[in-house]
Design an enzyme around this catalytic site. Structure first.
Site, PDB file in Angstrom:
ATOM      1  N   LYS A  69       0.807  -1.223   0.000  1.00 21.57           N
ATOM      2  CA  LYS A  69       0.000   0.000   0.000  1.00 21.57           C
ATOM      3  C   LYS A  69       0.843   1.277   0.000  1.00 21.57           C
ATOM      4  CE  LYS A  69      -4.404  -1.459   1.893  1.00 21.57           C
ATOM      5  NZ  LYS A  69      -5.360  -1.220   2.973  1.00 21.57           N
ATOM      6  N   ASP A 106      -9.918   3.409   2.474  1.00 22.38           N
ATOM      7  CA  ASP A 106     -10.068   2.735   3.774  1.00 22.38           C
ATOM      8  C   ASP A 106     -10.926   3.550   4.753  1.00 22.38           C
ATOM      9  OD1 ASP A 106      -8.666   0.455   3.152  1.00 22.38           O
ATOM     10  OD2 ASP A 106      -6.760   1.152   3.977  1.00 22.38           O
TER      11      ASP A 106
END
Ligand code: NDP
Length: 277
Positions: A69, A106
């Site tokens: 990520k 997220d």
């Protein structure tokens, strides 16, 4: 007949990923034809594998998960505000001209799961955030934007918690504590476990005094990885225990909307996954 547009999730390992299933459910629901596959890329191979996917395999968009990520952000030419401040990304999108845009869903996924699916009131609440890795950085700002009263960040390596709090800079509401001091802060309203301890079946060794009769405990992980923390929370009297399966579906819906311009219904997909996860 034209080939379906191509999507993928990059991770290492990645075989366990639910993303292909989720995106195929969204596609069936919205009448879109697409292919979506898992691509196992080591950290050393990430850059060339992503490049190959977008330039040679007809890739239109990709999700990115552990451990890529942070590295994936460097592959993008454009970065959304959420990706910029989190310092990591979970969505890459092909732009006209072959460049990539990075985004982080997220935080929006977590907040939607907490507020819309689980009907939790966040405004005015005192939150404890365990962890200061990529996921914690992805969700912290969005939690604050809901109007929570305070966010206490605690991390095994305290410097990372301090860095995150400094980056946020909202000193009136955001503070850090050492793990050893947790016994002194008393019950909190909501505990968000954003550590990866459960993935490794490691216990967090939390004091039971964090849990009051009103405390809600949420683990970003789901399945077996969430069990240690959620079973402990339930055993010591938490009001509710919730895992991150709904967040996973919501973050996927955000990516789907970015790529296809359509918002899929998440609840049927969540329920289908819930019966197997
Ligand atoms: P990172 O590797 O970036 O961060 C891991 C964090 O966990 C660090 O803060 C680390 O602390 C902490 N940690 C690891 N082991 C322990 C331990 N034994 N005790 C205490 N702290 C520990 O991972 P991510 O932030 O990307 O992911 C964290 C979790 O969130 C994972 O379980 C992941 O699956 C889940 N997740 C779920 C999503 C969803 O959609 N449901 C989306 C994104 C993540 P230190 O800094 O000291 O190493």
């Amino acid at each position: 007949m034209s080939k379906p547009s191509c999507y993928a999730v990059f991770g290492h390992p990645i075989a366990h990923s639910q993303s292909p299933r989720i995106h195929q459910c969204f596609a069936a629901q919205t009448g879109i034809t697409l292919s979506y596959k898992t691509i196992d890329a080591t950290p050393e191979a990430l850059s060339t594998t992503v490049h190959h996917f977008f330039t040679n395999e007809g890739g239109h968009g990709a999700n990115v998960t552990l451990p890529h990520k942070a590295a994936a952000r460097a592959l993008a030419h454009e970065c959304s505000r959420t990706a910029m401040r989190a310092g990591c990304v979970n969505v890459l999108t092909l732009l006209a001209g072959g460049q990539l845009a990075a985004h982080n869903t997220d935080g929006s996924g977590l907040v939607r799961d907490l507020s819309a699916r689980h009907a939790l009131q966040l405004r005015g609440k005192h939150l404890l955030l365990l962890g200061a890795g990529g996921a914690a950085r992805g969700v912290a700002w969005q939690l604050l934007e809901t109007g929570i009263a305070s966010l206490t960040i605690v991390n095994r390596s305290p410097a990372a918690a301090d860095t995150l709090a400094d980056m946020i800079g909202d000193v009136a509401r955001v503070g850090t504590r050492c793990w050893q001091d947790l016994a002194t802060i008393g019950p909190v309203d909501i505990i968000i476990n954003a550590t990866s301890a459960g993935v490794f079946q490691q216990s967090l060794n939390l004091p039971t005094t964090l849990i009051g009769a009103h405390t809600v405990c949420y683990d970003l992980a789901y399945g077996a990885s969430a069990r240690l923390f959620l079973d402990w929370s339930q055993a010591v009297g938490a009001r509710r225990t919730l895992d991150g399966l709904g967040m996973l579906v919501e973050t996927a819906a955000d990516a789907f909307e970015l790529w296809h311009g359509l918002r899929p219904a998440t609840e049927p997909v969540y329920q289908a996954l819930r019966s197997t996860c």
